[in-house]
Design an enzyme around this catalytic site. Structure first.
Site, PDB file in Angstrom:
ATOM      1  N   GLY A  79      -2.303   2.436  -6.907  1.00 56.68           N
ATOM      2  CA  GLY A  79      -3.223   2.748  -7.989  1.00 56.68           C
ATOM      3  C   GLY A  79      -2.815   3.997  -8.747  1.00 56.68           C
ATOM      4  O   GLY A  79      -2.890   4.045  -9.984  1.00 56.68           O
ATOM      5  N   CYS A 103      -5.272   5.730  -3.336  1.00 60.45           N
ATOM      6  CA  CYS A 103      -4.568   4.457  -3.477  1.00 60.45           C
ATOM      7  C   CYS A 103      -3.222   4.759  -4.121  1.00 60.45           C
ATOM      8  O   CYS A 103      -3.166   5.196  -5.276  1.00 60.45           O
ATOM      9  CB  CYS A 103      -5.375   3.489  -4.341  1.00 60.45           C
ATOM     10  SG  CYS A 103      -4.531   1.920  -4.664  1.00 60.45           S
ATOM     11  N   GLU A 129     -10.939  -0.465  -4.453  1.00 58.20           N
ATOM     12  CA  GLU A 129      -9.870  -1.369  -4.033  1.00 58.20           C
ATOM     13  C   GLU A 129     -10.433  -2.723  -3.620  1.00 58.20           C
ATOM     14  O   GLU A 129     -11.435  -2.798  -2.896  1.00 58.20           O
ATOM     15  CB  GLU A 129      -9.094  -0.765  -2.857  1.00 58.20           C
ATOM     16  CG  GLU A 129      -8.295   0.479  -3.232  1.00 58.20           C
ATOM     17  CD  GLU A 129      -7.238   0.789  -2.195  1.00 58.20           C
ATOM     18  OE1 GLU A 129      -6.415  -0.105  -1.906  1.00 58.20           O
ATOM     19  OE2 GLU A 129      -7.232   1.924  -1.668  1.00 58.20           O
ATOM     20  N   CYS A 142       0.862  -1.182   0.000  1.00 58.45           N
ATOM     21  CA  CYS A 142       0.000   0.000   0.000  1.00 58.45           C
ATOM     22  C   CYS A 142       0.895   1.227   0.000  1.00 58.45           C
ATOM     23  O   CYS A 142       1.626   1.474   0.960  1.00 58.45           O
ATOM     24  CB  CYS A 142      -0.926   0.004   1.205  1.00 58.45           C
ATOM     25  SG  CYS A 142      -1.947   1.506   1.305  1.00 58.45           S
ATOM     26  N   HIS A 184      -3.866  -3.962 -11.022  1.00 57.90           N
ATOM     27  CA  HIS A 184      -4.718  -2.803 -11.285  1.00 57.90           C
ATOM     28  C   HIS A 184      -5.301  -2.876 -12.685  1.00 57.90           C
ATOM     29  O   HIS A 184      -4.621  -3.264 -13.642  1.00 57.90           O
ATOM     30  CB  HIS A 184      -3.923  -1.502 -11.142  1.00 57.90           C
ATOM     31  CG  HIS A 184      -3.494  -1.235  -9.738  1.00 57.90           C
ATOM     32  ND1 HIS A 184      -4.284  -0.561  -8.829  1.00 57.90           N
ATOM     33  CD2 HIS A 184      -2.357  -1.557  -9.075  1.00 57.90           C
ATOM     34  CE1 HIS A 184      -3.640  -0.487  -7.669  1.00 57.90           C
ATOM     35  NE2 HIS A 184      -2.481  -1.093  -7.800  1.00 57.90           N
TER      36      HIS A 184
END
Length: 279
Positions: free
Chosen positions: A225, A222, A213, A73, A165
């Site tokens: 992301g 994110c 997510e 993350c 993703h």
């Protein structure tokens, strides 16, 4: 017995952090589910355990709001860097953090108050090979590929930044993400589920996105992301490699740069409050 926790966020992507340098939580999955509840718990997108590491300055383990363990993350790792420096666990401004997606290097920027207010993360090179993302499509890359997904035909670009993703260049304003997000997350195309970003191109190197997510639903930001979106924008001709790309999320902005070697992400890290809870 009360356990201390730290509520932190990176541009609105908020997690509950625990110092597990001496002893890890016994049931992190259950703790994540219970404490992430915004009505009956502390509230957050999940929990993060800051642990000891034999190969880096510290190790980060993160669990989504549904109890599933994530690989990486980007917003949370910036907060881990801030925690380690501000609480004098690691007293240097270039540090390494072990994650399930490998070791990440962080450069910490210190504010006037002597605490970390901004962090630049070396996120590593993007993964574009379909089988490694993973996405069940052929070819060397999936760039603006039209597929059957979520009940219709859409052009998707697929990137992994430690997490898979799926990026769509369509205006995110007005989209009912609670309805369509799960359709993408659980699409048969993605055997490990997927994070999905909906992106509007505002101008050269200037992007606006919303994200659904896996395991958490829509979040305000994110990090992985945003990195994936910047890479996808370069691949699709909306942004330039080796230049700063601004990605605007619900919780704030991130600066992303894709070089020939890696992807850099720069953004803020904020401590909200410290508390104690009976686990």
């Amino acid at each position: 017995m009360l356990t201390k926790f730290y509520k932190m966020h990176g541009i609105g992507n908020d997690y509950i952090y625990f110092n597990c340098m001496e002893e890890e939580l016994s049931d992190p999955e259950g703790v994540a589910i219970r404490l992430s509840d915004r009505h009956k718990g502390v509230g957050g997108d999940g929990i993060v355990m800051i642990c000891s590491s034999d190969i880096a300055d510290a190790k980060m383990r993160m669990f989504n709001a549904d109890g599933s363990e994530g690989n990486m993350c980007g917003n949370a790792i910036r907060c881990v860097g801030k925690f380690l420096y501000d609480f004098a666990i690691v007293q240097k401004t270039l540090i390494t953090i072990e994650t399930k997606s490998g070791i990440k290097t962080l450069q910490l920027f210190i504010g006037k108050d002597g605490k970390v207010d901004c962090v630049k993360v070396d996120m590593g090179a993007p993964i574009l090979t379909p089988g490694e993302i993973p996405v069940l499509l052929d070819g060397e890359k999936v760039v603006a590929r039209e597929v059957e997904i979520a009940g219709g035909k859409e052009k998707i670009t697929c990137v992994s930044m430690g997490n898979p993703h799926c990026i769509l260049f369509k205006d995110p304003d007005g989209l009912e993400l609670e309805k369509i997000g799960p359709l993408y997350e659980n699409s048969p195309l993605f055997p490990q589920r997927v994070n999905t970003e909906f992106v509007k191109v505002l101008g050269k190197n200037d992007l606006k996105m919303r994200v659904w997510e896996r395991g958490s639903g829509e979040t305000w930001a994110c990090g992985t992301g945003a990195c994936a979106v910047a890479v996808a924008a370069v691949l699709c001709g909306f942004a330039e490699k080796n230049e700063d790309i601004t990605v605007r999320l619900r919780g704030g902005d991130l600066t992303i740069r894709w070089t020939d070697e890696t992807v850099y992400m720069t953004g803020s890290a904020t401590l909200v409050f410290v508390g104690e809870i009976e686990l």
